[in-house]
Design an enzyme around this catalytic site. Structure first.
Site, PDB file in Angstrom:
ATOM      1  N   ASN A 144       0.571  -7.702 -52.177  1.00 46.63           N
ATOM      2  CA  ASN A 144       1.967  -7.536 -52.278  1.00 46.63           C
ATOM      3  C   ASN A 144       2.453  -6.534 -51.266  1.00 46.63           C
ATOM      4  OD1 ASN A 144       4.656  -7.933 -53.686  1.00 46.63           O
ATOM      5  ND2 ASN A 144       4.343  -5.920 -54.647  1.00 46.63           N
ATOM      6  N   HIS A 161       5.213  -3.499 -51.072  1.00 45.20           N
ATOM      7  CA  HIS A 161       6.346  -2.823 -51.940  1.00 45.20           C
ATOM      8  C   HIS A 161       6.927  -1.724 -51.161  1.00 45.20           C
ATOM      9  CE1 HIS A 161       7.868  -1.241 -55.372  1.00 45.20           C
ATOM     10  NE2 HIS A 161       7.721  -0.176 -55.053  1.00 45.20           N
ATOM     11  N   SER A 215       4.311   0.014 -48.879  1.00 43.29           N
ATOM     12  CA  SER A 215       2.972  -0.059 -49.131  1.00 43.29           C
ATOM     13  C   SER A 215       2.462  -1.449 -49.373  1.00 43.29           C
ATOM     14  CB  SER A 215       2.385   0.891 -50.699  1.00 43.29           C
ATOM     15  OG  SER A 215       3.022   1.882 -50.452  1.00 43.29           O
ATOM     16  N   ASP A 270       2.946  -3.161 -59.516  1.00 45.93           N
ATOM     17  CA  ASP A 270       3.076  -2.072 -58.703  1.00 45.93           C
ATOM     18  C   ASP A 270       1.804  -1.115 -58.588  1.00 45.93           C
ATOM     19  OD1 ASP A 270       5.019  -3.568 -57.544  1.00 45.93           O
ATOM     20  OD2 ASP A 270       6.575  -2.198 -58.527  1.00 45.93           O
TER      21      ASP A 270
END
Ligand code: GRF
Length: 221
Positions: free
Chosen positions: A112, A114, A141, A150
């Site tokens: 992912n 973020h 990030s 997260d």
């Protein structure tokens, strides 16, 4: 030397899709040894779907309204993704919290991006929160996804300066530019086999990563 097999990706989006676009553009220009096998959206009208369609990529939309329970949605999503047997599942603005079952199924092949320097500013509205907190630095990030929102092990970050007259919008735009470079770079490392995840540990060239890799701006390199 034998040609490296391109890394096959399934990209999950919910909206604008600018990170998806950066990935597709990097592949098209030969900068990223990967293929996007499918783009799946949680939103049937996501504008990011158009760009994928114009690149002849399989696009699919899975509407949460059709699934009363989160787990049903996630199982359907898992089945859809697995039809393409991707090497890596890339969350690019996919605005849903994923169940533990889904995350465990794709563990170590789910990443992912973020918009903050994790572990600072998890969750939504990071740019506004960063300004409200008077933080001196900000950025983006890329991390492996775990059950903790997260909170998975961070692979790499790109920092951006915060300017005195920044608004949440100007800051978001500057971070987004870096997100595009960062995501392409991390996927490139994964395609080269330089990064992998073991439990909560990121390995870079088989060495445990003590700190996230920092992606510097070209002037700093
Ligand atoms: C990006 O800021 C990303 O970091 C966050 O959602 C946003 C998606 O933007 N997870 P886009 O759809 O890739 O333009």
């Amino acid at each position: 030397m034998a040609e490296q097999t391109p890394l096959s990706l399934v990209v999950l989006i919910s909206g604008r899709g600018s990170n998806l676009r950066a990935i597709l553009d990097a592949i098209a220009s030969g900068r990223l040894p990967a293929t996007v096998s499918a783009v799946i959206s949680s939103n049937t009208t996501a504008s990011g779907l158009e760009y994928a369609r114009s690149n002849n990529i399989d696009i699919l939309a899975l509407d949460p309204a059709d699934y009363p329970e989160r787990i049903q949605y996630d199982r359907a999503l898992q089945g859809l993704i697995e039809r393409f047997s991707p090497d890596l599942v890339v969350l690019a603005g996919f605005m849903r919290v994923l169940s533990a079952e889904f995350v465990q199924h794709f563990r170590a092949r789910l990443i992912n991006i973020h918009p903050s320097l994790l572990p600072a500013f998890r969750g939504l509205h990071t740019h506004r929160k960063v300004l409200e907190a008077g933080a001196t630095e900000h950025g983006a990030s890329v991390h492996f996804v775990t059950e903790k929102l997260d909170g998975g092990p961070v692979i790499a970050q790109a920092q951006v300066p915060i300017l005195a007259d920044d608004t949440a919008e100007t800051l978001a735009a500057r971070v987004l530019e870096q997100e595009h470079r960062l995501y392409v770079q991390v996927i490139h490392w994964i395609a080269e086999g330089r990064i992998r995840c073991e439990g909560e540990q990121v390995l870079f060239d088989e060495q445990p990563l003590q700190q996230p890799r920092q992606l510097y701006t070209p002037a700093e390199q």
